[in-house]
Design a protein around this motif. Structure first.
Motif, short mmCIF file in Angstrom:
data_model
loop_
_atom_site.label_atom_id
_atom_site.label_comp_id
_atom_site.label_asym_id
_atom_site.label_seq_id
_atom_site.Cartn_x
_atom_site.Cartn_y
_atom_site.Cartn_z
N PRO A 111 38.52 44.61 34.80
CA PRO A 111 39.30 44.02 35.92
C PRO A 111 38.43 43.54 37.07
N ASN A 115 39.84 38.86 36.69
CA ASN A 115 40.96 38.91 37.64
C ASN A 115 41.27 37.49 38.10
N SER A 194 47.84 41.27 28.16
CA SER A 194 47.17 42.17 29.09
C SER A 194 45.72 42.36 28.66
N LEU A 195 44.92 42.91 29.56
CA LEU A 195 43.52 43.17 29.22
C LEU A 195 43.43 44.19 28.09
#
Length: 224
Positions: A111, A115, A194-195
């Protein structure tokens, strides 16, 4: 008092001048990032950046001379932060090629790196790279070091790859393409994946390349 001493100009100590210069350059680079992310690269100028940084336009001109120099320095500083992140991830990983491969690749999905602000900045520069050779040259310089490291690590475990379709270069290329693709897709459609899900895709890919290490690969992916 000698003439030499009498005529010696007064001013700040050299160390203080250097520290102040570094602080102002950093202010301008951070303001440039904010401007690119908020308004786009074409609307970013020395005037808008210096105003956002709380400095005069003359200060921006003094340190960078032109918008092009400021944008180039901003890209360089951003790459240095990115480089430090993946190198730190590799250094923190065990002395095992496969784990180091995963550490470097998963650093792209940290993150801190992946981002909205960073992705907007990267995509702004990538969109300009073909028209601005200095951008492309910087990207190639920094990307090459990471890519060469991935290839080197993949060579160390090439004998463990499944089947004849895989080799060190093709695996490194695929991993690079996957993370680049995630960056673009997550930037355009943030809710698409999502990551954690992206890390899972990479783990599934690596498990097909190294099936004998499947359990360990998924365990490492879950531990991130």
């Amino acid at each position: 008092m000698s003439d030499a001493h009498a005529k010696k100009p007064l001013g700040r100590p050299k160390g203080e001048q250097t520290e102040n210069a570094a602080k102002r350059r950093k202010q301008l680079v951070e303001a440039a990032i904010d401007s690119i992310v908020t308004h786009g690269m074409s609307a970013t100028t020395l005037a808008t950046v210096s105003k956002a940084a709380g400095l005069s336009q003359g200060v921006a001109v003094f340190y960078f001379k032109s918008k092009e120099n400021l944008l180039t320095e901003t890209l360089k500083k951003h790459y240095e932060e990115y480089q430090a992140t993946w190198k730190r991830a590799q250094a923190d990983a065990p002395d095992d090629p496969l784990e180091q491969i995963m550490a470097i690749v998963y650093a792209d999905l940290d993150p801190i790196i992946c981002n909205n602000r960073n992705l907007t900045l990267w995509n702004s520069y990538w969109g300009e790279a073909t028209a601005r050779p200095n951008f492309a040259e910087l990207c190639d310089h920094y990307d090459k070091e990471r890519y060469d490291m991935l290839v080197s690590l993949c060579r160390a475990v090439e004998d463990q790859m499944s089947g004849k379709q895989w080799d060190a270069v093709s695996v490194a290329d695929t991993l690079d393409t996957l993370t680049d693709g995630f960056w673009i897709r997550i930037h355009i459609t943030p809710n698409f994946m999502s990551l954690k899900e992206a890390r899972g895709v990479i783990a599934r890919y690596l498990a097909t390349v190294f099936p004998q290490h499947e359990s360990r690969i998924f365990e490492l992916a879950r531990a991130v």
